[in-house]
Structure formats: C-alpha cells, structure tokens
Design an enzyme around this catalytic site. Structure first.
Site, mmCIF file in Angstrom:
data_model
loop_
_atom_site.group_PDB
_atom_site.id
_atom_site.type_symbol
_atom_site.label_atom_id
_atom_site.label_comp_id
_atom_site.label_asym_id
_atom_site.label_seq_id
_atom_site.Cartn_x
_atom_site.Cartn_y
_atom_site.Cartn_z
ATOM 1 N N TYR A 250 -5.560 5.753 -9.026
ATOM 2 C CA TYR A 250 -6.733 4.971 -8.633
ATOM 3 C C TYR A 250 -7.975 5.438 -9.379
ATOM 4 C CZ TYR A 250 -4.102 2.870 -4.807
ATOM 5 O OH TYR A 250 -3.187 2.161 -4.079
ATOM 6 N N CYS B 216 0.824 -1.212 0.000
ATOM 7 C CA CYS B 216 0.000 0.000 0.000
ATOM 8 C C CYS B 216 0.859 1.264 0.000
ATOM 9 C CB CYS B 216 -0.905 -0.022 1.228
ATOM 10 S SG CYS B 216 -1.780 1.532 1.514
#
Length: 341
Positions: free
Chosen positions: A183, A52
C-alpha cells in the site's frame, strides 16, 4: 484494514506518504468477558470483504478454527460507495442477520463520531447492532486464544505460546514491509516514497523467501497466524499488487520458493476456499480510481496455476499439527464461481 474513504488512492492523500489509519474500536471479546464482551456462541457477526487482505485473515482463522457455527459471517460487496461497505450481495441489499444496508450503520450505532472511517473486518454485537471491534491485528489472535471453548475438535494452535515472541517480531516486520508495504508503494505520490517502500518490500520478500527455503511454514512444521498474514498478501500479489500498485521488481510466480509456498497454502483447506479473485480484482481496480481512473479490470493472470503441484510436502511438516483439516465450506459461504480457479 479494509479500504475506507481515506484509502482509495484519490486526491485526499495530498502529497504525504501513505499512513494506515489505526483501529479506533479496540474492544476485545474474551473468554471471561473481563473487557465487557464475553465469548458467546451466536452473539456476534463477523463482517468481512473477500477483497480485503486484513479481513481475509479473520475469515481464514475462523475456518481453520471451526468457528462457523459460533460466529456468523457477512460478506460485503467488493465495490464500495461513499456510504461505506454495503450489503448489495444479499437479498434486498440488507445483511440478513443485522438487517442493515451499510456497515456504517453498525459504526453509527456504537458512536456518533469516529476517526479512520468504516473498515473491515468488523465484529458486530447482533442483539444491539453495535460495532464491537475493528481491531484487525488483535481479532485473529483472540479467535485463536480466547474462543478455544468453541473451537472445533482438531483445531490447530495458530498462536503457540512457546513461539509468540518470535512470531510477534516476524509478523511486525512482515506487516510493516510486506502487508502494508504494498500500500505504501501503491498509494505513494512522490517518487522517493514509492522507491523507499518498494525497496523495503522486496528486501523483506527476499528474507522471507530464504526463511522458507528449508522449512514448510514460517514457524516450522505447522501453520500459524504468521502464515495466514503472509498468505493474504501473496495471494493478491500477481493479481493486483504487481501491476496496480507498481510492486513489479518481480512476480510471485518468479520466486520458486514463495510461489510454491503460496500454492501449498492455497491448496490447504481453509485458505484457498476462502479466496475470491473476482472480488479482489474488481475492488482494487474499480475502487482505487486515483490509481486506475478508467476502472478497467485486468484479465490475468491464469488462476488455474494456483492448483498446480507445489512439492512442498517434500519438506515434511504437519499442516495442522496434532489437529485435523477443517470440514467443507458451509453452504452459502462459498466464494463466487467467477472468483475461483
């Protein structure tokens, strides 16, 4: 923040543009404990995923500031299931300090209901087992400014007071168009949304590249929080964002300035020694089944290229300002052998 059940690229998105869930638990750990949580060596545990980018910011800041002995680190498996981030990398599938199998257990100990799912980075109060914060934006700033009594000798100033106004504006732009832009492009379900996000991403990319053409780091001669935030996106770009998220106008390796800048940081103690490309690739390609239903993990690119000369030292600068590099990675905190060049 780390992908949760609402951020896996599946049918739950419907046909709406991607929206990142805000951090729900925004408590702060401060030097004077004014907000209820005082800085205290050994009291808290940072839970992160090397996959992440949001969690990786905290891992890098912790290394650069030398907080390893003050703030312990737990690494979650890069592959989640419906019960959230899990500790299957640890013996018996339990975090050795918290004794839990899933990060959701620390969230549940804090509150019975919460929006936004279970995300990393997360700081957990060890005595109570309760989540303290999942506010990834504020966490690293507090590590730099509130934990100073526990910093190592020679720790850099990652959030210089004189530069904060300019830094905040720059980090907000990079955050919106690059950090989150990948994203928004990757999880888009409409062509127009994808194209809008992709154009904004590469417009910001060009601006950042121009800014770095004549200076070694984003804010000048020394590393700051702004560099950490940009690095965690750049280091994932050719590995996953270029293909998996369709951010393919060009590769990082095709931009001479940003590619050299990213390699410069990767080869700086505290940056590349926290990166695990195996975790990154397996997470993105195998968790986002709405984007990659076959769960096949791409072979490339060649990781050895991250260790090639970058020549950014010709721009001068002092990476740690008046400070010094961090020491070796503590035993047990090394990235996996499969994830290193």
């Amino acid at each position: 923040m780390g992908e949760n059940e609402n951020e896996r690229g599946n049918s739950a998105y419907g046909r709406k543009p991607f929206r990142r869930s805000p951090s729900h638990f925004t408590d702060r750990i401060t030097a004077n404990g004014a907000e209820g949580w005082p800085v205290e060596a050994g009291r808290y545990r940072l839970i992160a995923s090397r996959a992440c980018p949001w969690a990786s910011r905290a891992v890098i800041a912790r290394r650069l500031l030398g907080l390893e002995d003050a703030l312990s680190l737990g690494i979650a498996d890069p592959l989640q299931d419906d019960r959230s981030w899990r500790f299957t990398l640890d013996p018996d599938g339990r975090d050795p300090v918290l004794g839990i199998r899933f990060l959701s257990q620390a969230y549940d100990a804090r509150a019975s209901e919460y929006p936004g799912g279970v995300s990393v980075p997360a700081v957990v109060d060890v005595p109570s087992g309760q989540l303290v914060t999942n506010d990834y934006q504020q966490l690293t700033l507090d590590l730099a400014t509130e934990w100073t009594a526990l910093h190592r000798p020679g720790a850099p100033d990652l959030y210089p007071a004189a530069l904060r106004a300019e830094m905040d504006q720059l980090m907000a732009t990079i955050g919106r168009d690059l950090n989150n832009g990948v994203y928004k492009a990757g999880f888009a379900t409409e062509q127009a949304d994808y194209e809008r996000a992709c154009r904004a991403l590469f417009q910001c990319w060009e601006q950042v590249s121009q800014r770095l053409a004549g200076r070694r780091y984003l804010m000048g001669d020394t590393i700051t929080e702004a560099d950490i935030r940009l690095f965690t996106t750049l280091v994932r770009f050719d590995v996953v964002y270029h293909g998996h998220f369709k951010c393919n106008r060009w590769k990082l390796a095709e931009d001479p300035v940003l590619w050299a800048y990213a390699r410069d940081l990767f080869q700086t103690p505290g940056f590349g020694d926290t990166v695990d490309f195996d975790h990154i690739k397996r997470h993105y390609y195998q968790v986002h089944t709405g984007i990659n239903p076959t769960r096949i993990v791409a072979l490339g690119p060649d990781l050895a290229d991250w260790l090639t000369p970058h020549h950014r030292e010709e721009l001068g600068g002092r990476p740690f300002g008046d400070g010094t590099p961090p020491g070796p990675v503590p035993p047990g905190e090394e990235a996996s052998a499969a994830g290193r060049p």
